[in-house]
Design an enzyme around this catalytic site. Structure first.
Site, PDB file in Angstrom:
ATOM      1  N   LYS A  93       0.849  -1.181   0.000  1.00 16.30           N
ATOM      2  CA  LYS A  93       0.000   0.000   0.000  1.00 16.30           C
ATOM      3  C   LYS A  93       0.892   1.241   0.000  1.00 16.30           C
ATOM      4  CE  LYS A  93      -1.789   1.779   3.949  1.00 16.30           C
ATOM      5  NZ  LYS A  93      -0.903   2.487   4.871  1.00 16.30           N
TER       6      LYS A  93
ATOM      7  N   HIS B 141      -0.820  -5.206   5.738  1.00 14.96           N
ATOM      8  CA  HIS B 141      -0.111  -5.972   6.771  1.00 14.96           C
ATOM      9  C   HIS B 141      -0.997  -6.301   7.978  1.00 14.96           C
ATOM     10  CE1 HIS B 141       0.627  -2.102   8.773  1.00 14.96           C
ATOM     11  NE2 HIS B 141       0.974  -2.763   9.846  1.00 14.96           N
TER      12      HIS B 141
ATOM     13  N   LYS C 236      -1.408  -9.909  10.856  1.00 17.10           N
ATOM     14  CA  LYS C 236      -1.268  -9.905  12.316  1.00 17.10           C
ATOM     15  C   LYS C 236      -1.981 -11.121  12.895  1.00 17.10           C
ATOM     16  CE  LYS C 236      -1.022  -4.880  12.829  1.00 17.10           C
ATOM     17  NZ  LYS C 236       0.166  -4.517  13.569  1.00 17.10           N
TER      18      LYS C 236
ATOM     19  N   HIS D   3      -6.706  -0.790   6.444  1.00 19.46           N
ATOM     20  CA  HIS D   3      -6.646  -1.596   7.664  1.00 19.46           C
ATOM     21  C   HIS D   3      -7.993  -1.705   8.388  1.00 19.46           C
ATOM     22  CE1 HIS D   3      -2.493  -1.352   6.787  1.00 19.46           C
ATOM     23  NE2 HIS D   3      -2.204  -0.263   7.453  1.00 19.46           N
TER      24      HIS D   3
ATOM     25  N   LYS E 161      -3.412   9.419  15.260  1.00 23.00           N
ATOM     26  CA  LYS E 161      -2.015   9.511  15.695  1.00 23.00           C
ATOM     27  C   LYS E 161      -1.955  10.339  16.969  1.00 23.00           C
ATOM     28  CE  LYS E 161      -0.307   8.025  11.631  1.00 23.00           C
ATOM     29  NZ  LYS E 161       0.133   6.647  11.507  1.00 23.00           N
TER      30      LYS E 161
HETATM   31  C1  BG6 Z   1       0.697   1.822   8.110  1.00 27.28           C
HETATM   32  C2  BG6 Z   1       0.373   3.282   8.077  1.00 27.28           C
HETATM   33  O1  BG6 Z   1       0.063   1.157   7.046  1.00 27.28           O
HETATM   34  O2  BG6 Z   1       0.264   1.256   9.334  1.00 27.28           O
HETATM   35  C3  BG6 Z   1       1.003   3.989   9.247  1.00 27.28           C
HETATM   36  O3  BG6 Z   1       0.834   3.851   6.861  1.00 27.28           O
HETATM   37  C4  BG6 Z   1       0.640   3.322  10.545  1.00 27.28           C
HETATM   38  O4  BG6 Z   1       0.610   5.373   9.284  1.00 27.28           O
HETATM   39  C5  BG6 Z   1       0.891   1.821  10.476  1.00 27.28           C
HETATM   40  O5  BG6 Z   1       1.412   3.902  11.580  1.00 27.28           O
HETATM   41  C6  BG6 Z   1       0.348   1.122  11.704  1.00 27.28           C
HETATM   42  O6  BG6 Z   1       0.761  -0.205  11.690  1.00 27.28           O
HETATM   43  P1  BG6 Z   1       0.935  -1.029  13.056  1.00 27.28           P
HETATM   44  O7  BG6 Z   1       1.303  -2.403  12.594  1.00 27.28           O
HETATM   45  O8  BG6 Z   1       2.017  -0.351  13.833  1.00 27.28           O
HETATM   46  O9  BG6 Z   1      -0.381  -0.964  13.750  1.00 27.28           O
END
Ligand code: BG6
Length: 484
Positions: free
Chosen positions: A148, A178, A182, A240, A331
């Site tokens: 992505k 991703h 998980k 996500h 964030k």
């Molecule tokens: C990414 C985003 O896909 O996922 C980021 O671009 C974000 O902004 C991240 O921080 C969060 O991933 P995880 O695995 O830390 O929850």
């Protein structure tokens, strides 16, 4: 409990962007851990491909440094690292020209899986795909992995899909989200479809609403230029959170197989009702003492991009009619915590005198950190004095239940790359899924752009703007606490 590692077939994995940030942080340390576990066998190879003028030795040094920095406790396995590094090669490549491609062709072996990881800007996907074919590097069994952002709206996602489709068919394309790699996200499916307990109650007769929270403590510093063109909607919700929503809401697939699962997810996305703008709250983190504001981090003093979003949506089908789904992500929030909470309806009538029957069962699936499941149940408060009821959590932390095995859970990228080699697309997004997700988000984004919507400021370390609380309060509900 002993974890069983089944080695995958021998492979040649080419990582375009092999010297980049994602490769150094995630892909290469992840592959090393799979090597250490015995899943990646000695006859497999990883070939870095990037513009940098390196040779194999230079790439090995870079990878050794990446493992030292991001490899976790495995970074101490010096003997294994040395063996892993022998599996590495490097080609300096000109993605849009001719440099390096013949050399890459000559490196490829027959009789092993060939996979190509596009850890590069989407603008290079077409040029790379074309050369993989033009130079006879890819064959019909080859797989490509793309990261992505997959487009920034429906039009660009369609164009990307069309570009890739010129050279690869859908069964060869692995679009990574991703979150699907998980462990606890996969557990959502195990919990729903591996237990008789939950599924009969998984509908609008018993569920009041569902909350999905992905809260982060980090800001956008360091990647402000990318993020400011994206915002929380494109960066997190379109992919996500949407994937989490799909796994929670989909109908049971007839089997746990790529297209069966993805067909069901697609139906959920297509059944999503368009969200009214009164049901969307956008936020931006404010300056806090000497901590920079979002606009300072993004180096855009006039930015209207959101670093927080909360919204309420509905799925138009029999199972979910009338059940709101509340989604939020941001964030610089108070804790790093991702959770899905299924909030059941009130009891309705209580047989216990004086009890207001406001007790609710809540099934909370903690995705990170402290992965686990928590089921809120109502019990009698201990001690004399009649039947006073209280709600307590039946808490199952995977770390407690699984012991040391819980620590060996592979990182999302490790799992997903091994799935690519195994040829299993279940945890990857299909082209039509991505397009459907954009088709839902596009009008919402266009609407706030047209209205010049200004995100509400929120304090760093908070739960987001007050309006996000109001989104729930108006409906007589409230968000669960964000606990890291
Ligand atoms: C990414 C985003 O896909 O996922 C980021 O671009 C974000 O902004 C991240 O921080 C969060 O991933 P995880 O695995 O830390 O929850």
């Amino acid at each position: 409990m002993v974890s069983r590692v089944i080695p995958v077939e021998a492979f040649d994995l080419v990582i375009f962007g092999g010297t980049g940030d994602l490769a150094r942080r995630k892909i290469l340390p992840g592959l090393f851990r799979r090597f250490l576990s015995g899943q990646m066998t000695d006859d497999s190879r990883i070939i870095g491909a990037a513009r940098a003028d390196l040779d194999a030795a230079g790439f090995r040094t870079l990878v050794a440094e990446a493992i030292a920095e991001f490899g976790g406790k495995e970074a101490k396995e010096t003997a294994a690292i040395a063996k892993f590094l022998e599996r590495l090669d490097y080609v300096s490549i000109d993605a849009t020209g001719d440099g390096g491609w013949t050399q890459m062709h000559d490196l490829m072996r027959d009789g092993v899986v060939r996979a190509f990881y596009f850890s590069v800007a989407p603008s290079l996907f077409g040029a790379i795909a074309e050369r993989l074919h033009g130079y006879n590097i890819a064959n019909d069994q080859s797989r490509i992995v793309v990261e992505k952002p997959f487009g920034r709206d429906l039009e660009t996602a369609r164009a990307l899909n069309a570009t890739l489709a010129q050279h690869f068919n859908e069964t060869q394309i692995y679009r990574i989200d991703h979150y699907l790699g998980k462990e606890t996200v996969q557990n959502l499916m195990a919990v729903r479809f591996g237990n008789v307990l939950f599924e009969p109650l998984w509908n609008n007769h018993y569920i009041d609403h569902i909350q999905i929270t992905v809260a982060e403590t980090v800001g956008v510093g360091g990647r402000g230029a990318y993020y400011d063109k994206s915002g929380a909607m494109r960066d997190m919700v379109q992919n996500h959170l949407m994937q989490l929503l799909c796994l929670i809401a989909m109908e049971p697939p007839n089997m746990f197989e790529a297209d069966a699962v993805r067909d069901e997810k697609l139906k959920v996305i297509r059944a999503l009702q368009r969200v009214d703008h009164h049901h969307i709250v956008r936020g931006q983190y404010d300056r806090d003492g000497d901590k920079q504001s979002y606009r300072e981090d993004a180096e855009n003093p006039r930015s209207f991009t959101e670093s927080f979003i909360a919204l309420k949506c509905h799925i138009n089908n029999w199972r979910w009619s009338g059940v709101p789904f509340y989604l939020r992500t941001g964030k610089k929030m108070k804790s790093r915590a991702s959770e899905i909470a299924v909030v059941y309806k009130d009891l309705g009538h209580s047989i216990f005198e004086g009890d207001e029957a406001r007790h609710r069962n809540i099934l909370a699936i903690r995705l990170q950190p402290n992965e686990g499941i928590d089921l809120q149940v109502t019990i009698k408060e201990p001690g004399p004095g009649g039947m006073r009821l209280i709600d307590v959590p039946l808490d199952m932390s995977f770390a407690d239940a699984l012991g040391p095995d819980a620590e060996e859970v592979p990182d999302a990228y490790e799992r997903l790359i091994m799935d690519v080699i195994r040829g299993n697309q279940t945890l990857f997004m299909r082209g039509d899924e991505v397009e459907a997700a954009w088709a839902w988000t596009d009008p919402l984004i266009r609407d706030w752009e047209r209205r010049n919507d200004v995100p509400k400021l929120y304090d760093q370390g908070s739960t987001g703007p007050d309006d996000a609380l109001m989104l729930m309060h108006r409906d007589g509900r409230r968000w669960r606490d964000i606990k890291g």
